[in-house]
Design a protein around this motif. Structure first.
Motif, PDB file in Angstrom:
ATOM      1  N   VAL A 134      10.787 -16.616  42.428  1.00 24.93           N
ATOM      2  CA  VAL A 134      10.070 -16.023  43.242  1.00 24.93           C
ATOM      3  C   VAL A 134      10.854 -15.640  44.578  1.00 24.93           C
ATOM      4  O   VAL A 134      11.159 -16.618  45.093  1.00 24.93           O
ATOM      5  CB  VAL A 134       8.942 -17.143  43.695  1.00 24.93           C
ATOM      6  CG1 VAL A 134       7.993 -16.472  44.906  1.00 24.93           C
ATOM      7  CG2 VAL A 134       7.853 -17.407  42.394  1.00 24.93           C
ATOM      8  N   GLU A 143      11.377 -13.215  48.199  1.00 29.01           N
ATOM      9  CA  GLU A 143      10.851 -12.885  49.271  1.00 29.01           C
ATOM     10  C   GLU A 143      10.334 -11.445  49.160  1.00 29.01           C
ATOM     11  O   GLU A 143       9.307 -11.113  49.187  1.00 29.01           O
ATOM     12  CB  GLU A 143      11.577 -13.249  50.741  1.00 29.01           C
ATOM     13  CG  GLU A 143      10.917 -12.794  52.009  1.00 29.01           C
ATOM     14  CD  GLU A 143      11.894 -12.502  53.043  1.00 29.01           C
ATOM     15  OE1 GLU A 143      11.456 -11.924  54.114  1.00 29.01           O
ATOM     16  OE2 GLU A 143      12.815 -13.223  52.965  1.00 29.01           O
ATOM     17  N   SER A 151       7.928 -10.736  43.602  1.00 23.23           N
ATOM     18  CA  SER A 151       8.147 -10.844  45.234  1.00 23.23           C
ATOM     19  C   SER A 151       6.947 -11.427  45.910  1.00 23.23           C
ATOM     20  O   SER A 151       5.880 -11.094  45.489  1.00 23.23           O
ATOM     21  CB  SER A 151       8.326  -9.453  45.739  1.00 23.23           C
ATOM     22  OG  SER A 151       8.475  -9.486  47.242  1.00 23.23           O
ATOM     23  N   SER A 152       7.170 -12.426  46.909  1.00 20.83           N
ATOM     24  CA  SER A 152       5.877 -12.680  47.503  1.00 20.83           C
ATOM     25  C   SER A 152       5.491 -11.950  48.760  1.00 20.83           C
ATOM     26  O   SER A 152       4.541 -12.105  49.431  1.00 20.83           O
ATOM     27  CB  SER A 152       6.056 -14.409  48.122  1.00 20.83           C
ATOM     28  OG  SER A 152       7.350 -14.129  49.153  1.00 20.83           O
ATOM     29  N   ASP A 181       4.379 -13.548  52.092  1.00 19.61           N
ATOM     30  CA  ASP A 181       2.894 -13.782  51.931  1.00 19.61           C
ATOM     31  C   ASP A 181       2.598 -15.113  51.438  1.00 19.61           C
ATOM     32  O   ASP A 181       2.962 -15.176  50.269  1.00 19.61           O
ATOM     33  CB  ASP A 181       2.026 -12.747  51.438  1.00 19.61           C
ATOM     34  CG  ASP A 181       0.668 -13.118  51.526  1.00 19.61           C
ATOM     35  OD1 ASP A 181       0.261 -14.268  51.871  1.00 19.61           O
ATOM     36  OD2 ASP A 181      -0.338 -12.355  51.438  1.00 19.61           O
ATOM     37  N   ARG A 197       0.337 -14.977  48.214  1.00 20.05           N
ATOM     38  CA  ARG A 197       0.811 -14.279  47.252  1.00 20.05           C
ATOM     39  C   ARG A 197       2.074 -15.236  46.672  1.00 20.05           C
ATOM     40  O   ARG A 197       2.253 -15.155  45.317  1.00 20.05           O
ATOM     41  CB  ARG A 197       1.525 -12.902  47.574  1.00 20.05           C
ATOM     42  CG  ARG A 197       1.854 -12.152  46.579  1.00 20.05           C
ATOM     43  CD  ARG A 197       2.258 -10.810  47.171  1.00 20.05           C
ATOM     44  NE  ARG A 197       2.855  -9.891  46.254  1.00 20.05           N
ATOM     45  CZ  ARG A 197       3.196  -8.568  46.297  1.00 20.05           C
ATOM     46  NH1 ARG A 197       3.001  -7.946  47.244  1.00 20.05           N
ATOM     47  NH2 ARG A 197       3.686  -7.801  45.483  1.00 20.05           N
ATOM     48  N   GLU A 198       2.913 -15.776  47.377  1.00 19.80           N
ATOM     49  CA  GLU A 198       3.772 -16.922  46.747  1.00 19.80           C
ATOM     50  C   GLU A 198       3.060 -17.715  45.694  1.00 19.80           C
ATOM     51  O   GLU A 198       3.517 -17.974  44.557  1.00 19.80           O
ATOM     52  CB  GLU A 198       4.548 -17.499  47.634  1.00 19.80           C
ATOM     53  CG  GLU A 198       5.428 -18.784  47.383  1.00 19.80           C
ATOM     54  CD  GLU A 198       5.459 -19.616  48.284  1.00 19.80           C
ATOM     55  OE1 GLU A 198       5.125 -21.058  47.754  1.00 19.80           O
ATOM     56  OE2 GLU A 198       5.914 -19.807  49.248  1.00 19.80           O
ATOM     57  N   GLN A 199       1.918 -18.306  46.181  1.00 18.29           N
ATOM     58  CA  GLN A 199       1.157 -19.359  45.391  1.00 18.29           C
ATOM     59  C   GLN A 199       0.749 -18.572  44.172  1.00 18.29           C
ATOM     60  O   GLN A 199       0.823 -19.195  42.962  1.00 18.29           O
ATOM     61  CB  GLN A 199      -0.020 -19.887  46.340  1.00 18.29           C
ATOM     62  CG  GLN A 199      -0.836 -20.966  45.481  1.00 18.29           C
ATOM     63  CD  GLN A 199      -1.727 -21.689  46.430  1.00 18.29           C
ATOM     64  OE1 GLN A 199      -1.479 -21.812  47.470  1.00 18.29           O
ATOM     65  NE2 GLN A 199      -2.750 -22.227  45.695  1.00 18.29           N
ATOM     66  N   LEU A 211       1.568 -16.239  42.528  1.00 23.40           N
ATOM     67  CA  LEU A 211       2.893 -15.722  41.750  1.00 23.40           C
ATOM     68  C   LEU A 211       3.275 -17.108  41.150  1.00 23.40           C
ATOM     69  O   LEU A 211       3.459 -16.932  39.695  1.00 23.40           O
ATOM     70  CB  LEU A 211       3.960 -14.869  42.639  1.00 23.40           C
ATOM     71  CG  LEU A 211       4.867 -14.514  41.851  1.00 23.40           C
ATOM     72  CD1 LEU A 211       4.660 -13.466  40.616  1.00 23.40           C
ATOM     73  CD2 LEU A 211       6.124 -13.674  42.505  1.00 23.40           C
TER      74      LEU A 211
END
Length: 328
Positions: free
Chosen positions: A62, A64, A93-94, A97, A100-102, A104
């Motif tokens: 993951v 940035e 890519s997060s 955010d 969005r990270e979580q 993904l």
């Protein structure tokens, strides 16, 4: 597999060893098995392998921002280590955010990756605790995890920034501006801390207008730089908190009627030709170190969560060695 074994004149176990890159096979036998595989068009059944070993031979990364040049060598290094371990890398890519990270990271876990390497966008990673307890090896890189203990690989952002600002001070600068990233980002905080430490160690007071953390959008960085370079006592040097800030700072400085010194954190493309002095991180080493730790965990190496900090390197190329204009 039986057909391959029969054609090569070996047992099923020997074919399995060749297919899975296991030791214990002579070069001549391996050659005969590979020839049989190519002749018969054999393909390994990864689904059966997953059921047998409980592993998918895949890992998630993951990032940035996939468009940021810094993450290219990092991602490539992770992929090379994964490939050496017979694993497939899946990345995303997060966009900086946390939600969005979580999303993904959990999507990758739902697809049963064996491990995760995460460059955090958020400050709360407790959502990964059930996945880690379920056996998903997890390593955080570039920034530490939030509210959980986990393996972490970092660059020395504090030490690098302190060295870069000290370099400007050593070349006669006393009014040095700092333009950084969002203050909620760990690396941005550490680099600002390094800037302040270098100024404090030199006995130099820092004016409020000399410090500008925030978005790395070109318009915001341009405005901050122009503000620092204006007035009766403008800064004579800038320290840029990351590669995106450096690019805009180079453009702004090129428009100035008098020379302004510059040191940037992170190397940038063409910096050698442009003569930009930088504090360079080894992005490939970050990725490689994180991936190697991930596969150690997947191989069952026990131990408390580790924290590895990699050093940075000052590369003088000219822009950081310009003396203050008033003293020329």
């Amino acid at each position: 597999m039986k057909d391959v074994a029969a054609r090569a004149g070996v047992g099923l176990k020997t074919v399995s060893r060749v297919v899975n890159s296991e030791p214990g096979v002579t070069p001549d036998t391996e050659r005969r098995v590979q020839e049989a595989i190519e002749s018969l068009g054999f393909r390994r059944n990864d689904s059966a392998r997953v059921l047998r070993k409980g592993r998918t031979a895949s890992v998630g990364l993951v990032l940035e921002d996939l468009a940021d040049p810094f993450y290219g060598p990092l991602s490539r290094a992770v992929e090379e280590v994964a490939r050496a371990h017979g694993a497939l890398l899946i990345n995303g890519s997060s966009a900086e955010d946390p939600d969005r990270e979580q999303e993904l990271a959990l999507a990758l876990c739902a697809r049963r990756v064996d491990g995760l390497i995460v460059i955090p966008a958020g400050h709360d990673h407790r959502y990964l605790e059930p996945e880690i307890k379920a056996g998903v090896a997890t390593v955080f890189v570039d920034r530490p995890a939030g509210l959980i203990e986990a393996d972490t690989v970092l660059s020395d952002s504090f030490g690098g920034a302190r060295a870069g600002v000290a370099h400007l001070i050593a070349h006669g600068h006393r009014r040095i501006g700092f333009i950084g990233d969002q203050p909620r980002i760990h690396t941005a905080v550490e680099r600002l801390r390094g800037y302040r430490a270098a100024m404090d160690e030199a006995g130099l007071a820092v004016a409020e207008k000399w410090v500008s953390p925030g978005s790395t959008a070109p318009a915001r960085v341009r405005s901050a730089a122009l503000g620092m370079l204006a007035g009766p006592e403008p800064v004579t040097a800038l320290f840029a908190g990351n590669n995106r800030v450096t690019v805009t700072a180079v453009r702004v400085i090129a428009e100035q009627p008098r020379p302004v010194a510059l040191v940037g954190f992170d190397d940038i493309e063409l910096a050698d030709l442009l003569g930009v002095t930088v504090i360079a991180q080894d992005a490939a080493a970050l990725g490689r170190t994180a991936a190697e730790q991930l596969f150690r965990r997947l191989d069952g190496v026990p131990g408390e969560p580790s924290r590895v900090t990699l050093g940075t390197r000052l590369i003088p190329r000219g822009s950081g060695e310009i003396p203050p204009y008033a003293e020329r």
